[in-house]
Design a protein around this motif. Structure first.
Motif, PDB file in Angstrom:
ATOM      1  N   ASP A  79      -7.540   5.314  -8.803  1.00 44.04           N
ATOM      2  CA  ASP A  79      -6.328   4.744  -9.382  1.00 44.04           C
ATOM      3  C   ASP A  79      -5.787   3.605  -8.518  1.00 44.04           C
ATOM      4  O   ASP A  79      -4.756   3.039  -8.834  1.00 44.04           O
ATOM      5  N   PHE A  80      -6.474   3.267  -7.414  1.00 49.97           N
ATOM      6  CA  PHE A  80      -6.144   2.092  -6.608  1.00 49.97           C
ATOM      7  C   PHE A  80      -7.330   1.129  -6.669  1.00 49.97           C
ATOM      8  O   PHE A  80      -8.434   1.517  -7.070  1.00 49.97           O
ATOM      9  N   ARG A  81      -7.105  -0.093  -6.242  1.00 51.39           N
ATOM     10  CA  ARG A  81      -8.177  -1.101  -6.165  1.00 51.39           C
ATOM     11  C   ARG A  81      -8.062  -1.815  -4.818  1.00 51.39           C
ATOM     12  O   ARG A  81      -7.845  -3.025  -4.769  1.00 51.39           O
ATOM     13  N   CYS A  82      -8.182  -1.078  -3.710  1.00 54.07           N
ATOM     14  CA  CYS A  82      -7.979  -1.680  -2.391  1.00 54.07           C
ATOM     15  C   CYS A  82      -8.870  -2.908  -2.222  1.00 54.07           C
ATOM     16  O   CYS A  82     -10.064  -2.862  -2.544  1.00 54.07           O
ATOM     17  N   LEU A 139       2.856   0.533   6.230  1.00 53.34           N
ATOM     18  CA  LEU A 139       4.083   1.253   5.841  1.00 53.34           C
ATOM     19  C   LEU A 139       5.081   0.301   5.177  1.00 53.34           C
ATOM     20  O   LEU A 139       6.236   0.653   4.956  1.00 53.34           O
ATOM     21  N   ASP A 140       4.610  -0.884   4.863  1.00 55.13           N
ATOM     22  CA  ASP A 140       5.449  -1.858   4.169  1.00 55.13           C
ATOM     23  C   ASP A 140       5.131  -1.751   2.667  1.00 55.13           C
ATOM     24  O   ASP A 140       3.995  -2.025   2.251  1.00 55.13           O
ATOM     25  N   PRO A 141       6.128  -1.341   1.854  1.00 52.82           N
ATOM     26  CA  PRO A 141       5.848  -1.073   0.433  1.00 52.82           C
ATOM     27  C   PRO A 141       5.225  -2.255  -0.301  1.00 52.82           C
ATOM     28  O   PRO A 141       4.330  -2.079  -1.138  1.00 52.82           O
ATOM     29  N   LYS A 142       5.691  -3.465   0.031  1.00 52.95           N
ATOM     30  CA  LYS A 142       5.185  -4.645  -0.688  1.00 52.95           C
ATOM     31  C   LYS A 142       3.723  -4.900  -0.309  1.00 52.95           C
ATOM     32  O   LYS A 142       2.863  -5.106  -1.156  1.00 52.95           O
ATOM     33  N   LYS A 143       3.461  -4.816   1.002  1.00 48.58           N
ATOM     34  CA  LYS A 143       2.094  -5.023   1.476  1.00 48.58           C
ATOM     35  C   LYS A 143       1.165  -3.934   0.935  1.00 48.58           C
ATOM     36  O   LYS A 143       0.015  -4.184   0.609  1.00 48.58           O
ATOM     37  N   PHE A 144       1.723  -2.718   0.846  1.00 50.43           N
ATOM     38  CA  PHE A 144       0.916  -1.599   0.359  1.00 50.43           C
ATOM     39  C   PHE A 144       0.400  -1.902  -1.048  1.00 50.43           C
ATOM     40  O   PHE A 144      -0.778  -1.688  -1.356  1.00 50.43           O
ATOM     41  N   THR A 145       1.294  -2.409  -1.882  1.00 52.62           N
ATOM     42  CA  THR A 145       0.885  -2.725  -3.256  1.00 52.62           C
ATOM     43  C   THR A 145      -0.075  -3.915  -3.262  1.00 52.62           C
ATOM     44  O   THR A 145      -1.013  -3.969  -4.053  1.00 52.62           O
ATOM     45  N   GLU A 146       0.111  -4.850  -2.312  1.00 45.95           N
ATOM     46  CA  GLU A 146      -0.837  -5.976  -2.253  1.00 45.95           C
ATOM     47  C   GLU A 146      -2.239  -5.487  -1.868  1.00 45.95           C
ATOM     48  O   GLU A 146      -3.233  -5.896  -2.451  1.00 45.95           O
ATOM     49  N   ILE A 147      -2.305  -4.589  -0.891  1.00 50.47           N
ATOM     50  CA  ILE A 147      -3.618  -4.111  -0.433  1.00 50.47           C
ATOM     51  C   ILE A 147      -4.287  -3.257  -1.507  1.00 50.47           C
ATOM     52  O   ILE A 147      -5.461  -3.417  -1.805  1.00 50.47           O
ATOM     53  N   THR A 148      -3.511  -2.326  -2.076  1.00 48.01           N
ATOM     54  CA  THR A 148      -4.104  -1.359  -3.012  1.00 48.01           C
ATOM     55  C   THR A 148      -4.135  -1.918  -4.444  1.00 48.01           C
ATOM     56  O   THR A 148      -4.712  -1.307  -5.321  1.00 48.01           O
ATOM     57  N   ARG A 149      -3.512  -3.017  -4.649  1.00 40.75           N
ATOM     58  CA  ARG A 149      -3.320  -3.695  -5.942  1.00 40.75           C
ATOM     59  C   ARG A 149      -2.481  -2.840  -6.910  1.00 40.75           C
ATOM     60  O   ARG A 149      -1.615  -3.359  -7.566  1.00 40.75           O
ATOM     61  N   TRP A 150      -2.736  -1.536  -6.992  1.00 39.61           N
ATOM     62  CA  TRP A 150      -2.063  -0.716  -8.006  1.00 39.61           C
ATOM     63  C   TRP A 150      -1.215   0.414  -7.408  1.00 39.61           C
ATOM     64  O   TRP A 150      -0.612   1.182  -8.152  1.00 39.61           O
ATOM     65  N   GLY A 151      -1.215   0.559  -6.081  1.00 39.04           N
ATOM     66  CA  GLY A 151      -0.584   1.737  -5.479  1.00 39.04           C
ATOM     67  C   GLY A 151       0.901   1.556  -5.169  1.00 39.04           C
ATOM     68  O   GLY A 151       1.390   0.442  -5.023  1.00 39.04           O
TER      69      GLY A 151
END
Ligand code: SAM
Length: 330
Positions: free
Chosen positions: A21-24, A124-136
């Motif tokens: 469900d992620f696309r790291c 632990l940065d929410p914005k970066k987390f979504t950038e890395i995981t694309r969907w997380g």
């Protein structure tokens, strides 16, 4: 099972699905084609396959993926495999997860005998987390980690070191993990699978550099602690906390390799970084008896290579192996 280099194979990692469900960005391309269902082993087949390995001496079993906890009814597989924990044939059943479904499953995992989970968190940065995981979503994952801790599961955080992405966050990750009582391991990015437009050299941050940065803030004490895996550990003198490093590129860890991996289609890979494999699905599906399956496993262990030869530099930017980490399971 003993391989040609005298290593006892007692650890099996099984990818129970290629889906996630992620696309790291370092793991998958954004648009992936997943396998048709008929090619993927059923939960019953996975149970039979794992049980055959346990019969041959596997003592530690890790379910991974893709994202193992998105596989439909995967808890049935945990439940079935739990019988080997009860009988004592299996020492440990664990899971590597992105944590998105842990909130739902942590209690049941603990009740089935799982004691430890590995959760992948790169920032632990929410914005970066979504950038890395694309969907997380970081919040969902942190809720999952909390649920795991409350259920009594020991959590290990795996963080892939990514140049220009999380190299500035090493201290905050270490502090957070220390505060929460989680082990933490940093992993070098490995050249596996085509990841679309992303460039490996842009992502690659040698752990030696990350360690040097850590050493500016903390006193790193070398330990000889090993957990049978590829991680090398240090203790932070200031906090007593243990931090691991997995360095497939800067330091080869193959000499003590005790593991093999099976994909969700039943391909046995004797090395994460080599292409040689053995089809276990054919013997599994060809006969109700496990004898052909066991013969295929034993023959393949006899071909386990000495090690991998991952490399990332200007001349080697393509994948060392064509398959993604989500296929063989990290
Ligand atoms: N979905 C689960 C998860 O996120 O942990 C299990 C599968 S995932 C492929 C397992 C681990 O492999 C994750 O920690 C992920 O960060 C790591 N990984 C994926 N591709 C990688 C690569 N090219 N190099 C290093 N680690 C990678």
């Amino acid at each position: 099972m003993i391989d040609p280099f005298g290593r006892t194979i007692s650890y099996l990692r099984v990818s129970v699905t290629d889906r996630c469900d992620f696309r790291c960005v370092y793991c998958m391309a954004e648009h992936m084609t997943f396998l048709p269902k008929a090619e993927v082993l059923s939960l019953e087949e996975l149970d039979r396959l794992c049980s055959a390995f346990i019969g041959l001496g596997v003592r530690k079993l890790r379910l991974t993926g893709g994202e193992p906890l998105v596989r439909k009814n995967v808890m049935e597989l945990f439940r079935a495999l739990g019988r080997h924990l009860k009988s004592g044939a299996l020492e440990e059943l664990t899971v590597t997860t992105n944590g998105s479904q842990l909130g739902k499953h942590a209690d049941e995992l603990a009740s089935l005998g799982v004691k430890r989970v590995n959760v992948s968190i790169d920032t632990l940065d929410p914005k970066k987390f979504t950038e890395i995981t694309r969907w997380g979503k970081l919040d969902t994952v942190l809720d999952g980690v909390r649920a795991a801790k409350e259920a009594g599961l020991k959590v290990k955080i795996n963080t892939v070191a990514l140049k220009g992405v999380n190299d500035g966050e090493v201290d905050s990750l270490v502090e957070w993990a220390g505060r929460e009582g989680h082990d933490l391991t940093f992993i070098e990015v490995m050249p596996m699978g085509d990841i679309g437009g992303e460039n490996r050299l842009d992502q690659y941050l040698p752990i030696s550099l990350l360690r040097a940065n850590m050493a500016r803030r903390w006193t790193l004490e070398e330990t000889s602690e090993r957990t049978g895996g590829p991680a090398r550990y240090v203790r932070l003198k200031e906090t007593g906390q243990r931090v691991g490093f997995i360095t497939p590129l800067t330091h080869n860890f193959c000499e003590s390799c005790n593991r093999v991996r099976v994909t969700c289609t039943g391909m046995l890979y004797m090395c994460l970084g080599q292409e040689d494999s053995a089809d276990l699905r054919a013997p599994l599906r060809a006969s109700e008896s496990d004898a052909p399956l066991i013969a295929a496993i034993e023959e393949a262990i006899g071909r386990k290579p000495k090690g991998h030869d991952f490399m990332i530099d200007r001349r080697h930017q393509g994948p060392a192996v064509g398959r993604h980490m989500s296929v063989t399971g990290g």
